[in-house]
Design a protein around this motif. Structure first.
Motif, PDB file in Angstrom:
ATOM      1  N   VAL A 161      42.214  33.145   2.422  1.00  7.68           N
ATOM      2  CA  VAL A 161      40.879  32.174   2.676  1.00  7.68           C
ATOM      3  C   VAL A 161      41.524  30.828   3.065  1.00  7.68           C
ATOM      4  N   VAL A 162      40.878  30.512   4.350  1.00 10.34           N
ATOM      5  CA  VAL A 162      41.372  28.981   4.670  1.00 10.34           C
ATOM      6  C   VAL A 162      40.023  28.059   4.392  1.00 10.34           C
ATOM      7  N   LEU A 163      40.231  26.915   3.457  1.00  2.00           N
ATOM      8  CA  LEU A 163      39.114  26.017   3.177  1.00  2.00           C
ATOM      9  C   LEU A 163      39.321  24.927   4.135  1.00  2.00           C
ATOM     10  N   PHE A 164      38.147  24.972   5.099  1.00  2.08           N
ATOM     11  CA  PHE A 164      38.158  23.629   5.990  1.00  2.08           C
ATOM     12  C   PHE A 164      37.450  22.478   5.272  1.00  2.08           C
ATOM     13  N   THR A 165      38.037  21.497   5.417  1.00  5.33           N
ATOM     14  CA  THR A 165      37.605  20.272   5.063  1.00  5.33           C
ATOM     15  C   THR A 165      37.474  19.196   6.182  1.00  5.33           C
ATOM     16  N   SER A 166      38.479  18.218   6.480  1.00  8.88           N
ATOM     17  CA  SER A 166      38.573  17.286   7.424  1.00  8.88           C
ATOM     18  C   SER A 166      39.482  17.686   8.617  1.00  8.88           C
ATOM     19  N   ASP A 167      39.318  18.983   8.954  1.00  8.60           N
ATOM     20  CA  ASP A 167      40.367  19.608   9.651  1.00  8.60           C
ATOM     21  C   ASP A 167      39.549  20.636  10.582  1.00  8.60           C
ATOM     22  N   LEU A 168      38.540  20.261  11.236  1.00  5.94           N
ATOM     23  CA  LEU A 168      37.532  21.411  11.680  1.00  5.94           C
ATOM     24  C   LEU A 168      37.950  21.553  13.176  1.00  5.94           C
ATOM     25  N   ARG A 169      39.085  22.436  13.356  1.00  6.92           N
ATOM     26  CA  ARG A 169      39.521  22.716  14.662  1.00  6.92           C
ATOM     27  C   ARG A 169      40.298  24.118  14.640  1.00  6.92           C
ATOM     28  N   VAL A 170      40.793  24.699  15.767  1.00 10.83           N
ATOM     29  CA  VAL A 170      41.581  25.946  15.636  1.00 10.83           C
ATOM     30  C   VAL A 170      42.843  25.399  16.122  1.00 10.83           C
TER      31      VAL A 170
ATOM     32  N   GLU B 205      43.367  39.759   7.110  1.00  6.84           N
ATOM     33  CA  GLU B 205      42.211  39.191   7.412  1.00  6.84           C
ATOM     34  C   GLU B 205      41.995  38.004   6.735  1.00  6.84           C
ATOM     35  N   VAL B 206      41.434  37.091   7.337  1.00  4.56           N
ATOM     36  CA  VAL B 206      41.374  35.591   6.864  1.00  4.56           C
ATOM     37  C   VAL B 206      39.745  35.261   6.908  1.00  4.56           C
ATOM     38  N   VAL B 207      39.500  34.425   5.845  1.00  9.23           N
ATOM     39  CA  VAL B 207      38.030  33.871   5.698  1.00  9.23           C
ATOM     40  C   VAL B 207      37.839  32.508   6.048  1.00  9.23           C
ATOM     41  N   PRO B 208      37.605  32.017   7.194  1.00 10.24           N
ATOM     42  CA  PRO B 208      37.719  30.624   7.393  1.00 10.24           C
ATOM     43  C   PRO B 208      36.349  30.199   6.605  1.00 10.24           C
ATOM     44  N   LEU B 209      36.531  29.115   5.549  1.00 14.94           N
ATOM     45  CA  LEU B 209      35.266  28.897   4.635  1.00 14.94           C
ATOM     46  C   LEU B 209      35.259  27.343   4.823  1.00 14.94           C
ATOM     47  N   PHE B 210      33.829  27.064   5.112  1.00 19.65           N
ATOM     48  CA  PHE B 210      33.356  25.462   4.928  1.00 19.65           C
ATOM     49  C   PHE B 210      32.226  25.418   3.837  1.00 19.65           C
ATOM     50  N   VAL B 211      32.467  24.623   2.949  1.00 15.51           N
ATOM     51  CA  VAL B 211      31.601  24.226   1.827  1.00 15.51           C
ATOM     52  C   VAL B 211      30.667  23.175   1.896  1.00 15.51           C
ATOM     53  N   ARG B 212      29.408  23.446   2.011  1.00 13.07           N
ATOM     54  CA  ARG B 212      28.506  21.916   1.855  1.00 13.07           C
ATOM     55  C   ARG B 212      28.459  21.577   0.545  1.00 13.07           C
TER      56      ARG B 212
ATOM     57  N   GLY C 222      36.124  36.121  15.092  1.00 18.60           N
ATOM     58  CA  GLY C 222      35.997  35.793  13.842  1.00 18.60           C
ATOM     59  C   GLY C 222      34.715  35.178  13.577  1.00 18.60           C
ATOM     60  N   ARG C 223      34.595  34.492  12.655  1.00 28.47           N
ATOM     61  CA  ARG C 223      33.465  33.465  12.375  1.00 28.47           C
ATOM     62  C   ARG C 223      33.598  32.608  11.350  1.00 28.47           C
ATOM     63  N   LEU C 224      32.655  31.452  11.311  1.00 29.36           N
ATOM     64  CA  LEU C 224      33.039  30.598  10.188  1.00 29.36           C
ATOM     65  C   LEU C 224      31.975  30.994   9.135  1.00 29.36           C
ATOM     66  N   VAL C 225      32.340  31.031   7.869  1.00 29.15           N
ATOM     67  CA  VAL C 225      31.850  31.251   6.799  1.00 29.15           C
ATOM     68  C   VAL C 225      31.145  29.797   5.983  1.00 29.15           C
TER      69      VAL C 225
ATOM     70  N   GLN D 196      40.580  37.809  12.309  1.00 25.67           N
ATOM     71  CA  GLN D 196      39.877  38.898  11.850  1.00 25.67           C
ATOM     72  C   GLN D 196      39.079  38.532  10.427  1.00 25.67           C
ATOM     73  N   VAL D 197      37.880  38.542  10.528  1.00 28.84           N
ATOM     74  CA  VAL D 197      37.179  38.088   9.137  1.00 28.84           C
ATOM     75  C   VAL D 197      36.653  39.461   8.365  1.00 28.84           C
ATOM     76  N   PRO D 198      36.788  39.508   7.084  1.00 30.59           N
ATOM     77  CA  PRO D 198      36.051  40.835   6.357  1.00 30.59           C
ATOM     78  C   PRO D 198      34.331  40.666   6.784  1.00 30.59           C
ATOM     79  N   HIS D 199      34.214  41.879   7.132  1.00 31.12           N
ATOM     80  CA  HIS D 199      32.484  41.928   7.306  1.00 31.12           C
ATOM     81  C   HIS D 199      31.790  41.757   6.243  1.00 31.12           C
ATOM     82  N   ALA D 200      32.202  42.005   5.043  1.00 31.57           N
ATOM     83  CA  ALA D 200      31.241  41.926   3.781  1.00 31.57           C
ATOM     84  C   ALA D 200      30.868  40.467   3.206  1.00 31.57           C
ATOM     85  N   VAL D 201      31.760  39.623   3.708  1.00 32.94           N
ATOM     86  CA  VAL D 201      31.378  38.125   3.383  1.00 32.94           C
ATOM     87  C   VAL D 201      30.297  37.613   3.837  1.00 32.94           C
ATOM     88  N   ARG D 202      29.279  37.241   2.918  1.00 32.50           N
ATOM     89  CA  ARG D 202      28.152  36.680   3.605  1.00 32.50           C
ATOM     90  C   ARG D 202      28.502  34.988   3.958  1.00 32.50           C
TER      91      ARG D 202
END
Length: 457
Positions: free
Chosen positions: A5-14, A29-36, A70-73, A172-178
């Motif tokens: 898991v990669v937790l994005f905070t103040s680093d919103l880039r690739v 596989e990696v989950v690119p995650l941002f939490v509000r 991929g996608r952002l979660v 590549q992001v796991p398909h199941a993660v909502r």
């Protein structure tokens, strides 16, 4: 299949993103995650202009990840709880995050470590992602931080830098993660009409365009209010939509006095971050107390309100405050002028000005905003704490033709310099023809009051 898991905070880039690179190298596989996180709102950081710019950055990051498969979660809730929920769902082995240097970020990192590691999930905090030099890496003998910029800069500029990392080819992001929907800029109310669009793609284009058109003239013209050759990259650096490493490397590759001056400004950003990391209390308390008895009461409140509204009677001050309201951004020279006017001419507490700036600035950063305000107020790291910027002289020097004032104070459109910068000198019908207030205070009176207060006669 291993998952990180990669937790994005103040680093919103690739581009140039060490946590993302490390996660991709260590897992299938990696989950690119941002939490509000509502805690950000409660801490007072969720100003409309920054929320709108954040929405742009998240949408752009999502597009960049989708371009790579991929996608952002996106999740909402307590950051630690949401990270742990994702880790459990995908059975992640590792969590990666860019180091943050505020008290809020430190607490979040320690909570994550305490929640993840007992369950066998490795937690990695990556330095040198949001700043060039991590706070604490450069220290003078006998102290935990540099209190004066120049010796810090001499040390900083000589340090070797890592090379910027290219953007990954595939994620590549796991398909199941909502995921929730990426927030929309249009859903944010109270946004300044002239706020620029955010996002990594725009930040990178702006850097390229600025270097091409203004990079060479920056050293000579960065204080020109009307010319505005400043990079305007601060919002992208604040949200991490642009890597400070990439900005410095590209400037140095171009070379010249303009590039050197730009790199120096990036160093100022690092300087304030290392001060705040060593002294987190200075976000609200004075770094060096001058025993100020800041003005209080109805008269001070009226002056503060006039300053906020751009109705002080000093055209260059009012122009700057109106630019802030319209764009959510202000020219750096104008920030110095308006801050000096509030703290030293009006003798109003710097915290009042810093709070107003944080309410509006898209690049509103606790380290840079609070410590720049303290520098100007003379309670921070300035070695000349009693300097006062005369707004008339500043206008004459940095807006000699009056184009900056004409743009933002249209009620003075019929005036030319020198009267434009001192409209109160007009008399009779000439003065009556302009719906513009008289000065809140004569500069000489404000200076005398400040000197008495500071005992600096």
């Amino acid at each position: 299949m291993t998952v990180s898991v990669v937790l994005f905070t103040s680093d919103l880039r690739v581009h140039d993103h060490p946590p993302l690179r490390a996660a991709l190298e260590g897992a299938h596989e990696v989950v690119p995650l941002f939490v509000r996180d509502p805690a950000v709102d409660r801490a007072g950081f969720a100003a409309p202009n920054r929320l709108a710019f954040l929405a742009d950055c998240l949408a752009d990051l999502d597009r960049a990840l989708k371009d790579r498969g991929g996608r952002l979660v996106v999740r909402s809730g307590d950051t630690v709880a949401e990270v742990c929920a994702v880790v459990r769902q995908v059975q992640a082995d590792e969590v990666h995050v860019a180091a943050g240097y505020s008290t809020f970020a430190h607490v979040r990192q320690e909570r994550l470590r305490s929640a993840l590691e007992p369950d066998g999930c490795r937690f990695y905090v990556h330095d040198a992602v949001t700043t060039v030099m991590p706070p604490g890496d450069l220290t003078p003998q006998g102290s935990d931080h540099y209190a004066v910029f120049t010796p810090y800069y001499r040390r900083w500029v000589g340090e070797p830098l890592r090379k910027p990392l290219p953007a990954p080819r595939a994620v590549q992001v796991p398909h199941a993660v909502r995921s929730e929907e990426v927030p929309l800029r249009s859903a944010v109310e109270g946004v300044s009409a002239g706020l620029v669009a955010g996002g990594e793609s725009r930040g990178r284009k702006r850097l390229t365009a600025w270097m091409s058109h203004h990079g060479d003239s920056y050293a000579d013209r960065h204080d020109d209010l009307a010319g505005d050759v400043t990079s305007r990259l601060s919002p992208y650096l604040h949200f991490g939509a642009l890597s400070p490493f990439e900005a410095v490397h590209r400037a140095r590759a171009r070379g010249g006095a303009g590039a050197e001056a730009f790199v120096r400004q990036v160093c100022w950003r690092d300087f304030y971050h290392q001060v705040l990391a060593a002294r987190p209390e200075v976000a609200a308390q004075e770094y060096r107390s001058r025993r100020d008895g800041w003005r209080r009461g109805a008269d001070a409140e009226a002056d503060l309100r006039a300053w906020r509204e751009g109705r002080t009677g000093y055209p260059v001050v009012d122009a700057a405050m109106r630019q802030l309201a319209h764009e959510g951004w202000m020219h750096n020279r104008a920030r110095l002028i308006t801050a000096s006017f509030l703290t030293k001419t009006l003798y109003v507490d710097w915290r009042e000005g810093a709070r107003h700036f944080l309410d509006l600035l898209v690049d509103g950063d606790v380290a840079n905003n609070q410590l720049n305000w303290q520098w100007v107020a003379g309670t921070g790291t300035d070695t000349r704490p009693n300097r006062v910027l005369n707004p008339i002289r500043q206008a004459q020097r940095y807006d000699p033709e009056g184009r900056y004032v004409h743009r933002w104070v249209p009620e003075l459109a019929g005036l030319s310099v020198p009267a434009l910068h001192q409209p109160w000198t007009l008399t009779g019908l000439d003065r009556a023809g302009y719906d513009y207030p008289d000065p809140l205070i004569a500069l000489a009176d404000g200076l005398a009051r400040f000197r008495r207060a500071r005992e600096a006669d």
